[in-house]
Design a protein around this motif. Structure first.
Motif, mmCIF file in Angstrom:
data_model
loop_
_atom_site.group_PDB
_atom_site.id
_atom_site.type_symbol
_atom_site.label_atom_id
_atom_site.label_comp_id
_atom_site.label_asym_id
_atom_site.label_seq_id
_atom_site.Cartn_x
_atom_site.Cartn_y
_atom_site.Cartn_z
ATOM 1 N N SER A 149 0.662 -1.139 0.101
ATOM 2 C CA SER A 149 -0.062 0.183 -0.244
ATOM 3 C C SER A 149 1.407 0.975 0.098
ATOM 4 O O SER A 149 2.258 1.356 0.721
ATOM 5 C CB SER A 149 -0.710 -0.269 1.553
ATOM 6 N N TRP A 155 5.861 2.412 0.302
ATOM 7 C CA TRP A 155 5.062 1.692 0.557
ATOM 8 C C TRP A 155 4.815 0.489 1.862
ATOM 9 O O TRP A 155 6.572 0.468 2.416
ATOM 10 C CB TRP A 155 5.058 0.567 -1.460
ATOM 11 N N THR A 179 -0.513 -4.682 -5.927
ATOM 12 C CA THR A 179 -0.719 -3.058 -5.890
ATOM 13 C C THR A 179 -1.555 -2.723 -6.143
ATOM 14 O O THR A 179 -2.365 -1.677 -5.499
ATOM 15 C CB THR A 179 0.635 -2.138 -6.053
#
Length: 397
Positions: A149, A155, A179
């Motif tokens: 995320s 991320w 993703t």
């Protein structure tokens, strides 16, 4: 060059390279005393050997000189790989980085990533694992549940990978993660790759041991592991294309044929040292043994030629995904078959033969690793589907 010469991979400078790596291996083994092993590219982790091999110029052969590499072709690396496996050399430490990560960086990486990582690969000092398989998502990578995320500057990675070879001693893991949400109409969309240092906070690496206590595989859990933007490999959302491109290098190499080569060659040498036992003997073998050895070597040579043809296609920049899948299927089944074939052959050895104890040790390792041959790199059953679909598409086009 004739078609046969092309399949020998021993033309011109390839022959000189083959001689050079053989001489290095003979000298290095004599100096450092390592023992030829079955499945050495998975099981024999020796950082010092990897460094010596690199110092001699046999790692990073296909990496361009601007990144410290040797700027040679894929066939050069194929020849070196073949000799390393045939000698059972302890190559596991640098293997995945040189075989799989380097081509991925060259094809999809940023300049910063290439300059940061490729010189370490050339030096034999970057150890990498690949995080693809999961519980419930082995050969069907489209079922991967690990997710990443977006957050400030990077991320957050969460999920679990399994059968991750060498993760416990690797510097990094190249992880395939989702993703974007799954799209049932486009199962292969929404994946990305990340270069994840193994010392990152939130990573737990748990061993998966073989029955004899050997430790090569791991389960790796990522609990909101932060991955910076400069460790995204390639484009977000392009992970499936990147992974399938890398698998061509993983599936078609000599390691899909030669994992048991040390066992085969040792058995043939041992049998060759015995006196003929029957009047029907052909040279040093009786008729049955000669036929079985001949069949074994004929299968190995045929598979090797198929593998070399794929190497030449990859070297020329061509697409060999289907043939790579075929090499992996046929080659790993051959590796499994050889274990019991060799076991039958060495039953005929004199119990006092000095060859017998080391042969039995190689055989024990081969039997233990045999179930793995057709699983890693994608199960053979799935790969047959890949081949069938490709043949069907070609037939209808």
């Amino acid at each position: 060059m004739s078609e046969f010469d092309a399949l020998c991979a021993n033309d011109g400078e390839l022959a000189e390279l083959r001689t050079s790596i053989r001489e290095f291996l003979d000298t290095d083994r004599a100096a450092h005393g390592w023992t030829p092993a079955v499945d050495s590219w998975l099981a024999k982790w020796d950082p010092d050997f990897s460094a010596r091999l690199a110092d001699a110029g046999f790692v990073g052969l296909t990496i361009p000189t601007e990144y410290g590499g040797h700027g040679l072709g894929y066939l050069h690396r194929y020849v070196v790989t073949e000799e390393l496996l045939a000698h059972g050399a302890p190559v596991a430490a640098h293997w995945i980085a040189d075989r799989q990560v380097a081509p991925g960086l060259l094809a999809f990486g940023t300049e910063e990533q290439r300059h940061r990582l490729l010189p370490r690969i050339v030096a034999g000092k970057l150890y990498s694992a690949i995080g693809m398989s999961e519980h419930g998502a082995g050969s069907d990578l489209a079922a991967v549940q690990t997710r990443a995320s977006a957050t400030d500057g990077g991320w957050l990675l969460t999920g679990t990978k399994v059968w991750t070879s060498g993760a416990h001693v690797a510097h990094q893991i190249v992880v395939l993660a989702r993703t974007s949400p799954p799209d049932p109409q486009h199962r292969h969309a929404g994946f990305s790759q990340f270069i994840v240092p193994t010392d990152s906070a939130g990573i737990t690496i748990s061993p998966i041991e073989l029955m004899n206590g050997e430790h090569h595989f791991n389960e790796v859990t990522f609990d909101e592991v932060f991955v910076s933007d400069d460790n995204v490999l390639g484009q977000i959302g392009n992970g499936w294309h990147q992974v399938t491109a890398e698998l061509g290098f993983e599936r078609s190499g000599p390691e899909r044929i030669l994992s048991t080569a040390t066992l085969i060659f040792a058995a043939i040498r041992a049998l060759g040292g015995q006196e003929p036992r029957t009047r029907g003997a052909i040279g040093i073998f009786d008729d049955r043994t000669a036929a079985e050895v001949g069949d074994l070597m004929a299968r190995m040579i045929s598979l090797r030629q198929l593998s070399v043809s794929v190497a030449r296609t990859l070297s020329g920049g061509g697409d060999a995904a289907t043939r790579a899948a075929l090499v992996k299927d046929l080659g790993t089944r051959f590796e499994q078959d050889t274990v019991e074939l060799v076991a039958d052959l060495i039953d005929s050895l004199d119990a006092r033969s000095p060859h017998l104890p080391p042969l039995r040790a190689l055989l024990a390792t081969a039997r233990l690793h045999s179930p793995l041959f057709t699983l890693r790199g994608g199960t053979n059953e799935v790969l047959r589907g890949v081949v069938a679909k490709s043949m069907g598409a070609a037939w209808t086009s």
